[in-house]
Design an enzyme around this catalytic site. Structure first.
Site, short mmCIF file in Angstrom:
data_model
loop_
_atom_site.label_atom_id
_atom_site.label_comp_id
_atom_site.label_asym_id
_atom_site.label_seq_id
_atom_site.Cartn_x
_atom_site.Cartn_y
_atom_site.Cartn_z
N GLU A 275 38.89 83.66 62.79
CA GLU A 275 39.47 84.70 62.87
C GLU A 275 39.60 85.42 64.34
OE1 GLU A 275 40.88 86.22 60.31
OE2 GLU A 275 40.46 84.47 59.66
N TRP A 278 42.66 83.64 65.70
CA TRP A 278 43.76 84.64 65.58
C TRP A 278 44.27 85.80 66.60
CZ3 TRP A 278 47.93 83.37 62.66
CH2 TRP A 278 47.90 82.65 61.92
N TRP A 306 67.37 95.16 54.82
CA TRP A 306 66.25 96.04 54.31
C TRP A 306 66.70 97.32 53.92
CZ3 TRP A 306 61.56 94.08 55.47
CH2 TRP A 306 61.37 93.15 56.37
N ASN A 342 41.11 93.65 55.61
CA ASN A 342 42.08 92.89 56.10
C ASN A 342 43.09 92.30 54.81
OD1 ASN A 342 43.60 91.44 58.03
ND2 ASN A 342 42.92 89.56 56.84
N TRP A 360 59.31 96.28 58.64
CA TRP A 360 57.99 96.40 58.94
C TRP A 360 57.38 97.22 60.08
CZ3 TRP A 360 56.93 95.09 63.93
CH2 TRP A 360 58.28 94.29 64.63
N TRP A 383 51.82 92.47 61.32
CA TRP A 383 53.18 92.96 60.34
C TRP A 383 54.41 92.08 60.48
CZ3 TRP A 383 53.47 96.39 56.87
CH2 TRP A 383 52.62 97.53 56.79
#
Length: 476
Positions: A275, A278, A306, A342, A360, A383
């Site tokens: 993590e 990331w 969209w 998360n 987004w 996102w």
């Protein structure tokens, strides 16, 4: 003793602070300074929750400095003129700072370094935020990574944890003649105090960061690999805002994890290190693809259909009134605490970008304003990942079913019941999808929406159809 400015930004700590350490090592008396210049963030000035945390973190940093005989000077921007003026006022020979990596700040900082060096000043910057700076890792072809796994494999092979750097028990005093703004004058504290519920959960500042690390090592680390996906449990570190504001160094976290590593917890330690990886990957991407804060990394989505912005639906999503319990629970947790688990972030993000088919950026902007751990690199990666538009992203056609996600990761509806209390009178099985128990919900949860704002099946089908239409003509 000659003076040096130590310019604090998102490194609000004294231990493991390379800029402060180097100033002391070179024989300077540090003059700590923070410059408030949110207008220089190019459309991403800190949001309300970030400002509230920053207020408390600056307060804590000043208290820590005063306990050692120093203090923090606060100045309003613009940054360059404010620091240049302070260099003249103090007669400082040098300025030290830790680097930031956002697209708006990197070129500004480079220009300031050149300017100060041309004036004959010592001007040096350091890595105070990352295990690897964004330009330190590259593919075999010499380019940036777009896939996490090879990025992290390379990083792990090169990872070396530096020894901790503790700050001295005393620091040189800062002359009272050097003026400072009052912290309240920076306008960071929320007015009205809508963040009052945050501080039952959080302790901003360096001491709070070390406390959170200790609690994690003693508790949630054990079983982290599986429990990190369970919003009904305390299964995560809660270190993200502390890392964002630099109240603890990531290498200090890695070192602490390695000290407690055993055969029994090795898988949990590795899962947490991943993590942190990331986080590193997010900064790598932001540096190499700075336009992705507002633009899709995947060009396929430039012509994606969209849905038109719908203020009514967006307001319902923001305030946890979608009629989907796990989504509403997450959005209410966010509003009340400045944080969201998360796994739930992925669920609410999928609902927004797939079922609602909203761009987004609507989600990124809301999270930016309401998360205490709002971080431009991580927010952008998160996102774009959930929307399927970014690097190593979850494919757009992977549409989370919020009901099955809740049943899997909140099996007793504990998380839902906490944040959507109007459903507590329903049997557990009915709390995941109360519209499937219409008569029971009408009687026992009359204030909750009768049905989701978007039908789950219809929303999924519409999203997949739009995705199919966006495919390049040659692939259809």
């Amino acid at each position: 003793m000659p003076l040096a400015l130590v310019w604090f930004r998102q490194d609000l700590r004294l231990d493991d602070n390379p800029a402060l350490h180097e100033a002391l090592e070179q024989g300077y008396a540090p003059v700590p300074v923070y410059v408030h210049a949110p207008e220089e963030e190019s459309g991403w000035a800190p949001g309300g929750a970030s400002r509230a945390w920053l207020h408390r973190s600056l307060q804590a940093l000043d208290a820590d400095l005063r306990a050692r005989g120093s203090r923090l000077l606060l100045r309003n921007g613009p940054t360059g003129p404010a620091l240049s003026a302070l260099l003249r006022e103090t007669g400082a020979d040098a300025i030290f700072w830790n680097r930031k990596y956002e697209p708006a700040t990197q070129p500004r900082d480079a220009a300031l370094k050149r300017e100060w060096r041309e004036q004959g000043l010592v001007a040096e910057s350091f890595n105070g935020a990352l295990l690897f700076e964004p330009w330190e890792l590259a593919t075999q072809q010499g380019g940036p990574y777009k896939v996490f796994t090879p990025f992290w494999r390379n990083a792990l092979g090169r990872l070396r944890v530096p020894a901790p750097q503790a700050v001295p028990a005393t620091l040189p005093s800062v002359a009272e003649t050097f003026a400072s703004e009052d912290l309240d004058a920076l306008g960071l504290a929320a007015r009205p105090a809508w963040d009052s519920g945050f501080w039952d959960k959080w302790h901003a500042g360096e001491a709070g960061a070390h406390e959170a690390l200790e609690v994690f090592l003693d508790g949630a680390l054990h079983g982290y690999r599986s429990d990190r996906d369970r919003p009904d449990r305390v299964g995560t570190s809660l270190l993200s805002p502390h890392l964002h504001f630099g109240e603890i160094a990531p290498w200090r976290v890695v070192g602490a994890l390695e000290q407690v590593r055993t055969a029994a917890n090795a898988a949990d330690v590795d899962a947490y290190l991943r993590e942190l990886g990331w986080r590193e990957f997010a900064y790598h991407l932001l540096h190499h693809f700075p336009a992705t804060t507002t633009a899709n990394l995947n060009p396929r989505f430039e012509h994606f259909e969209w849905a038109p912005g719908d203020d009514r639906q967006l307001q319902a999503w923001r305030h946890g009134l979608t009629g989907v319990p796990i989504v509403d629970a997450g959005m209410r947790e966010l509003w009340a605490t400045g944080y969201m688990h998360n796994r739930v972030r992925m669920i609410v993000g999928s609902w927004l970008t797939k079922h609602m088919r909203q761009h987004w950026l609507h989600g990124a902007r809301w999270f930016w304003d309401t998360l205490v751990d709002a971080d431009l690199a991580n927010n952008t990666l998160g996102w774009q990942w959930v929307a399927g538009t970014g690097a190593d992203a979850s494919p757009y056609f992977r549409v989370f079913n919020p009901v099955t996600q809740a049943q899997k990761f909140d099996p007793a509806a504990t998380y839902i019941s906490r944040w959507v209390p109007e459903l507590q009178a329903l049997p557990v099985a009915a709390r995941f999808a109360p519209w499937l128990h219409a008569e029971l919900a009408r009687r026992l949860a009359p204030s909750y929406p009768r049905a989701p704002m978007v039908d789950l099946a219809q929303g999924r089908d519409a999203a997949l159809a739009a995705y199919k239409r966006s495919a390049p003509a040659e692939s259809r």
